[in-house]
Design an enzyme around this catalytic site. Structure first.
Site, short mmCIF file in Angstrom:
data_model
loop_
_atom_site.label_atom_id
_atom_site.label_comp_id
_atom_site.label_asym_id
_atom_site.label_seq_id
_atom_site.Cartn_x
_atom_site.Cartn_y
_atom_site.Cartn_z
N PHE A 1 16.56 -81.90 18.42
CA PHE A 1 15.37 -82.57 17.77
C PHE A 1 14.32 -82.73 19.21
O PHE A 1 13.54 -84.08 18.91
CB PHE A 1 15.89 -83.87 17.33
CG PHE A 1 16.76 -83.77 16.29
CD1 PHE A 1 16.37 -82.99 15.17
CD2 PHE A 1 18.03 -84.34 16.23
CE1 PHE A 1 17.14 -82.70 14.16
CE2 PHE A 1 18.85 -83.96 15.19
CZ PHE A 1 18.53 -83.41 13.83
N GLY B 1 20.13 -74.60 16.04
CA GLY B 1 20.80 -75.02 14.73
C GLY B 1 19.78 -74.61 13.51
O GLY B 1 20.31 -74.66 12.26
N THR B 2 18.80 -74.19 13.91
CA THR B 2 17.66 -74.14 12.90
C THR B 2 17.51 -72.54 11.89
O THR B 2 16.90 -72.55 11.00
CB THR B 2 16.29 -74.22 13.45
OG1 THR B 2 16.27 -73.31 14.68
CG2 THR B 2 15.85 -75.49 13.89
N ASN C 1 12.71 -66.64 5.66
CA ASN C 1 14.07 -66.88 4.82
C ASN C 1 13.78 -68.08 4.10
O ASN C 1 14.13 -69.01 4.61
CB ASN C 1 15.19 -66.86 5.88
CG ASN C 1 16.48 -66.97 5.01
OD1 ASN C 1 16.52 -67.70 4.23
ND2 ASN C 1 17.62 -66.44 5.55
N PRO C 2 13.71 -68.12 2.89
CA PRO C 2 13.38 -69.37 2.10
C PRO C 2 14.64 -70.10 2.13
O PRO C 2 14.44 -71.35 1.74
CB PRO C 2 12.97 -68.97 0.58
CG PRO C 2 13.27 -67.17 0.51
CD PRO C 2 13.41 -66.79 2.05
N THR D 1 16.91 -70.77 4.91
CA THR D 1 16.99 -71.64 6.15
C THR D 1 15.64 -72.11 6.16
O THR D 1 15.87 -73.22 6.79
CB THR D 1 17.18 -70.69 7.16
OG1 THR D 1 15.89 -69.52 7.23
CG2 THR D 1 18.45 -70.07 7.29
N GLN E 1 15.31 -76.43 6.48
CA GLN E 1 14.49 -77.16 7.64
C GLN E 1 13.71 -78.41 6.87
O GLN E 1 13.63 -79.17 7.56
CB GLN E 1 13.50 -76.16 8.20
CG GLN E 1 14.23 -75.22 9.13
CD GLN E 1 14.82 -76.15 10.34
OE1 GLN E 1 14.14 -76.79 11.23
NE2 GLN E 1 16.13 -76.00 10.52
N GLY F 1 10.02 -76.10 11.71
CA GLY F 1 11.00 -76.93 11.99
C GLY F 1 10.52 -78.39 12.01
O GLY F 1 11.31 -79.04 12.11
N GLU F 2 9.31 -78.55 12.15
CA GLU F 2 8.81 -80.01 12.41
C GLU F 2 7.73 -80.74 11.29
O GLU F 2 8.06 -81.92 10.93
CB GLU F 2 7.84 -80.22 13.66
CG GLU F 2 9.02 -80.16 14.82
CD GLU F 2 8.32 -79.59 16.13
OE1 GLU F 2 8.04 -78.36 16.15
OE2 GLU F 2 8.37 -80.65 17.00
MO1 MOS Z 1 10.65 -80.03 19.25
S1 MOS Z 1 10.25 -82.33 19.45
O1 MOS Z 1 9.14 -79.59 19.72
O2 MOS Z 1 12.20 -79.99 19.89
#
Ligand code: MOS
Length: 748
Positions: free
Chosen positions: A243, A470-471, A639-640, A642, A646, A713-714
């Site tokens: 994270f 892990g993403t 990949n819808p 994974t 996220q 991811g974010e």
């Molecule tokens: Mo993310 S806060 O760029 O690991």
């Protein structure tokens, strides 16, 4: 092979990008055979346990390790006098080596935050090392630490972005919002603890490490330990997330390495959960004043965003809360300022969606307050202020579909049924609250390389010195390589997490996928050319020219032949007695755009909209986030499955951000982060997870790469807390501007 079947196989393979294939590393993880950092053990390995300071401000008066040194199994007690020298990472403006806490451990006797390491116990077993660490006697000259939660500007505010005259436009605006929003310090808390296993062979280090950037870790360790980079190998095969807390090295890393070098034995150091709250970063407290000026029909005429965040005494960590504000809406007059307030806390660092996530809590909460004041639907208010130009850069966006995120999300959520009155919606005896927020996150590309080997046994190996936090990086790479070669992803072995591999991108900023696509495409082309060349030397195509041979879907054929009559590449290699051919590809980064070092030609961001339903039972003061719909515009989704994971994970984390997470530095308790465990620091669990829907708009953004993929991811966290706070207002009439939202806030 029947032609019809071949064709359908081809079609299937050609569309491997976009297929929801299960994670390729799933079986290793569920069977417990994936090797995480602390799973590494070596003959003669010793265990290191740091001694944390028990004050947050002052200095060491005396440090007595004599009792600890005599304890069973103890091999060494290291401190400032005997560990040897640590160098500082050279300051750099180009992100070439990053470390947040610039002061090396044991650098002086001054204590600047609670938990700062003052000594290191090394013993044959973890228990012995722990006992020895506990036996160290430290006396301090103690001072009163500054861990206040109301921040005041230390210096002139730094102007982060400016256009027009925001003050004048605000003063004359018919409708105004002027509010301050606060987000607390949050601690990352990945399930996997930070750990390092350091091995020194007399010349070189091998560091097994929990890092989101093996390459940066190698360079930083090289600089701090005073050994050339080629003598530092960093390995990180699997990570139990990070994270952002594992992006850059922390003080325990050099301690473990130095202990291994001094003792000539492998050393394992695991940062325990309590220390995780002290020494490996956190999202800092932010205090953000937002001023919006608008016309009566809701057109923004002025936006001011002035934020402060705390940092540690020696480091100027800037949370960057104004990251999204300049480009999210059309507004001719805007000013963003920042300020850092130095407190007796550990050094903060990036946490999922740094800057934008706390920043959007403030900005999007203010937008909701503006919508209420104007009596305009909050979706409509955002649609009216949409822009196709990034007015901060005066550049068009590569691909921006915020409007469609808002309308598609609203449709899926059933937003048209919303009645605006506070507490006006009820269902099954519960009061409902509905809220919405826009989301945005950067889209950038980093320099990186990857190598693809086509092998005579029919398999393919792709190697890249990045890491999967892990993403789903292993899975995504298998899919992109499968797409590039037109072969089945099952045949592809993905090798990551070792600085011995071609240099890969760091796992941060949602940049891995977008960064790797060009490198993979080029590596595949180069490997294919090698097969074509090999084919001319022996076998069915011997004597042909390479230019006359075509590679499609894993087969080689002459230009004038049909692909279905092609020869599988492994047969070509077998005939030529070649074990494998290798192609390397390179991606050119555009990350420098983000740092303002080069002038970009387009503005590149992802967008989203998040719709939240909360249920409220005033009789028993029970609040629950019941439903979240997220619509995401992040380019083409590789990949819808994974991808959806996220966004769902981010939404659940957002529930925690809105309702639970809060690191409390206790000035009654020597400035310690007092809730430094998973019982007192509450994160969302499955029980808190709402019903979730995720919509991907799936517009390829081919500016970033040929597949049009941006990162995901974010962005799923970016709007959640604000949408929850707005839904809570809609249900209860209470506007909470300081996170987390507590039940006490809602009992009036
Ligand atoms: Mo993310 S806060 O760029 O690991």
């Amino acid at each position: 092979m029947p032609t019809a079947q071949s064709e359908s196989t081809e079609n299937k393979l050609l569309s491997v990008v976009g297929r929801p294939i299960p994670r390729v590393d799933g079986p290793l993880k569920v069977s417990g055979t994936a090797t995480y950092t602390s799973d590494h053990n070596f003959p003669g390995m010793l265990y290191a346990v740091p001694v944390p300071s028990t004050i947050a401000k002052g200095s060491i008066a005396a440090l007595d390790t004599t009792a600890a040194e005599k304890m069973p199994g103890v091999r060494a007690m290291f401190h400032r006098e005997n560990i040897g020298r640590f160098f500082r990472v050279p300051p750099n403006a180009d992100f070439s080596i990053v470390i947040d806490e610039r002061r090396p451990p044991f650098d002086d006797d001054t204590i600047r935050y609670y938990g700062q390491y003052v000594a290191l116990a090394v013993a044959d077993s973890l228990e012995q090392a722990k006992a020895a660490a506990d036996a160290v006697k430290v006396t301090y000259h103690e001072e009163t630490p500054d861990v206040r939660t109301k921040l005041t500007q230390e210096q002139e505010p730094k102007v982060e972005s400016q256009r027009g005259d925001a003050t004048a436009a605000f003063n004359t605006a018919p409708v105004k919002i002027d509010q301050t929003y606060v987000t607390p310090a949050e601690t990352h808390n990945p399930i996997e603890l930070h750990a390092t296993v350091a091995v020194w062979d007399g010349t070189a280090f091998t560091l097994y490490e929990t890092t989101q950037s093996i390459k940066n870790h190698q360079l930083a360790m090289s600089a701090m330990l005073g050994v050339p980079p080629e003598n530092v190998r960093v390995v990180s095969r699997f990570l139990g997330s990070g994270f952002g807390g594992k992006l850059w090295p922390w003080t325990h890393d050099v301690l473990a390495a130095a202990a291994a070098r001094n003792l000539k034995r492998p050393v394992k150091l695991v940062v325990d959960r309590k220390m995780m709250f002290q020494t490996v970063g956190h999202r800092p407290l932010t205090q953000q004043r937002i001023r919006l000026g608008a016309t009566a029909n809701g057109t923004l005429v002025s936006t001011q965003h002035d934020f402060l965040n705390h940092s540690s005494i020696l480091d100027d960590y800037d949370e960057g809360c104004g990251e999204a504000t300049p480009h999210l809406y059309r507004c001719p007059n805007l000013r963003i300022t920042s300020g850092v307030v130095h407190l007796n806390v550990g050094t903060p660092t990036a946490m999922r969606g740094p800057g934008a996530v706390p920043g959007l809590f403030a900005l999007e909460s203010a937008m909701d307050e503006l919508a209420v004041k104007l009596n305009i639907d909050p979706v409509e208010l955002r649609l009216r202020n949409d822009t196709q130009i990034d007015e901060a850069l005066n550049l068009p966006f590569t691909s921006r579909h915020l409007k469609e995120c808002l309308t598609a999300g609203a449709e899926k959520f059933g937003w048209h049924q919303r009645t605006p009155g506070v507490g006006s919606m009820r269902k099954d005896g519960l009061t409902l609250g509905w809220g919405v927020a826009a989301a945005t996150w950067i889209a950038n590309r980093l320099d990186c390389e990857a190598t693809i080997d086509l092998k005579a046994d029919g398999s393919v190996r792709v190697a890249c010195g990045t890491q999967d936090i892990g993403t789903g990086t292993y899975t995504m790479l298998a899919q992109i390589v499968a797409e590039a070669l037109g072969i089945d992803p099952d045949k592809i072995e993905v090798v990551l997490g070792d600085t011995a591999l071609p240099t890969g991108p760091l796992s941060g900023g949602s940049m891995v996928t977008g960064s790797l696509v060009p490198a993979i495409m080029e590596a595949a082309d180069n490997a294919i050319q090698k097969v074509q060349l090999a084919a001319t030397t022996a076998g069915p195509f011997s004597g042909q020219t390479a230019e006359n041979l075509v590679f499609s879907n894993g087969r080689l054929h002459r230009k004038d032949q049909s692909p279905v009559n092609g020869v599988p590449y492994e047969q070509v290699l077998q005939a030529a007695n070649i074990n494998s051919v290798s192609g390397t590809g390179r991606s050119q980064g555009d990350f420098t755009d983000l740092l303002g070092l080069t002038k970009p030609k387009l503005s590149s961001h992802s967008f989203g909209a998040q719709f939240v339903e909360v249920t409220w039972q005033p009789e028993i003061a029970r609040l629950r986030v019941s439903r979240v719909v997220t619509a995401i515009d992040a380019g083409r989704i590789i990949n819808p499955r994974t991808g959806r994971n996220q966004i769902e994970g981010a939404v659940v984390m957002g529930v925690g951000m809105a309702l639970f997470e809060h690191t409390t530095y206790d000035d009654q308790n020597r400035g310690a982060p007092i809730n430094s465990n998973l019982a007192d620091y509450v994160v969302s669990t499955n029980g808190d997870a709402p019903e979730m829907d995720v919509i991907f708009l799936d517009y390829p953004d081919t500016h970033l790469n040929a597949l049009g993929a941006r990162g995901i991811g974010e962005i799923g966290l970016a709007g959640v807390a604000s949408a929850i706070a707005s839904a809570v207002y809609h249900a209860t009439g209470v506007r909470v501007r300081e996170l987390p939202i507590r039940i006490e806030d809602l009992i009036t």
